[in-house]
Design a protein around this motif. Structure first.
Motif: not given
Length: 230
Positions: A213-214, A148, A100-101, A97
């Motif tokens: 974000y998901r 993502f 990806e973030h 996470q």
């Protein structure tokens, strides 16, 4: 925020490949005043603002905002994102996470406008390709989550937009993504405002609760205090 100021469209951008000259066609020069900037000039201009990018001393400096008011097909945008992602690695952030973030944070800090819909789509495609190439090189055989990829598309749609910054500035709407803990963003909807020092004039609505974000794809509008995020 750094704005890449241009005179008309004379400093418009071009991709690294596919355009050997400074124009796509004479018709586009006539209709759009579209003349492309060479890649060497793009790099020279960005080299003037080194504090806007992460460095070995400050690798977390990925959130500084850029606005390209006449982005063309995205040459400035591509180089900006590449410079931001150079310090976003799995070695630094792991493969989950946080990684990806951080990529999404780098992307979400880039804003652009163009008056031609083909240029808008090409700019989005080029930024998507930068992210895919970065992930392929950094993660090797590993893969990012499908959520993502959805979040990338959402951010590209809200941040790279069709509009006219010369005469219809107030009609252009962006989403300001404020990064939070645990993979979240709090979004503020904004218009371009020539009287605002920060270039963005904020207005309601604003997320009342942070959005992971998901969940960006499932929540295109503002969240309420009762909304739940992961």
């Amino acid at each position: 925020m750094t704005t890449l100021t241009q005179t008309g469209r004379a400093m418009n951008s071009a991709p690294n490949e596919g355009h050997r000259g400074q124009i796509k066609s004479r018709e586009r020069v006539r209709d759009l005043a579209e003349v492309y900037t060479h890649h060497r000039e793009v790099n020279a201009m960005l080299d003037l603002v080194p504090d806007m990018f992460p460095t070995a001393e400050n690798p977390g400096n990925t959130d500084r905002k850029f606005l390209e008011p006449a982005c063309g097909s995205g040459n400035f945008l591509e180089e900006i994102l590449q410079r931001k992602l150079a310090f976003v690695t799995t070695e630094r952030y792991g493969m989950g996470q946080r990684y990806e973030h951080r990529i999404l944070r780098a992307l979400a800090s880039i804003y652009a406008v163009d008056i031609n819909d083909e240029n808008v789509e090409e700019s989005r495609d080029r930024l998507r390709a930068v992210i895919n190439s970065h992930i392929d090189n950094d993660m090797n055989t590993k893969a990012v989550s499908s959520a993502f990829s959805d979040a990338v598309d959402v951010i590209l749609t809200t941040n790279i937009v069709l509009g006219d910054t010369m005469s219809k500035r107030a009609d252009i709407t962006f989403v300001d993504y404020k990064a939070g803990k645990g993979g979240t963003f709090t979004r503020e909807w904004a218009t371009l405002d020539s009287h605002n020092e920060g270039l963005f004039a904020m207005f309601a609505p604003v997320d009342e609760t942070p959005v992971h974000y998901r969940d960006l794809l499932a929540n295109p509008g503002p969240t309420t205090a009762k909304a739940t995020t992961r």
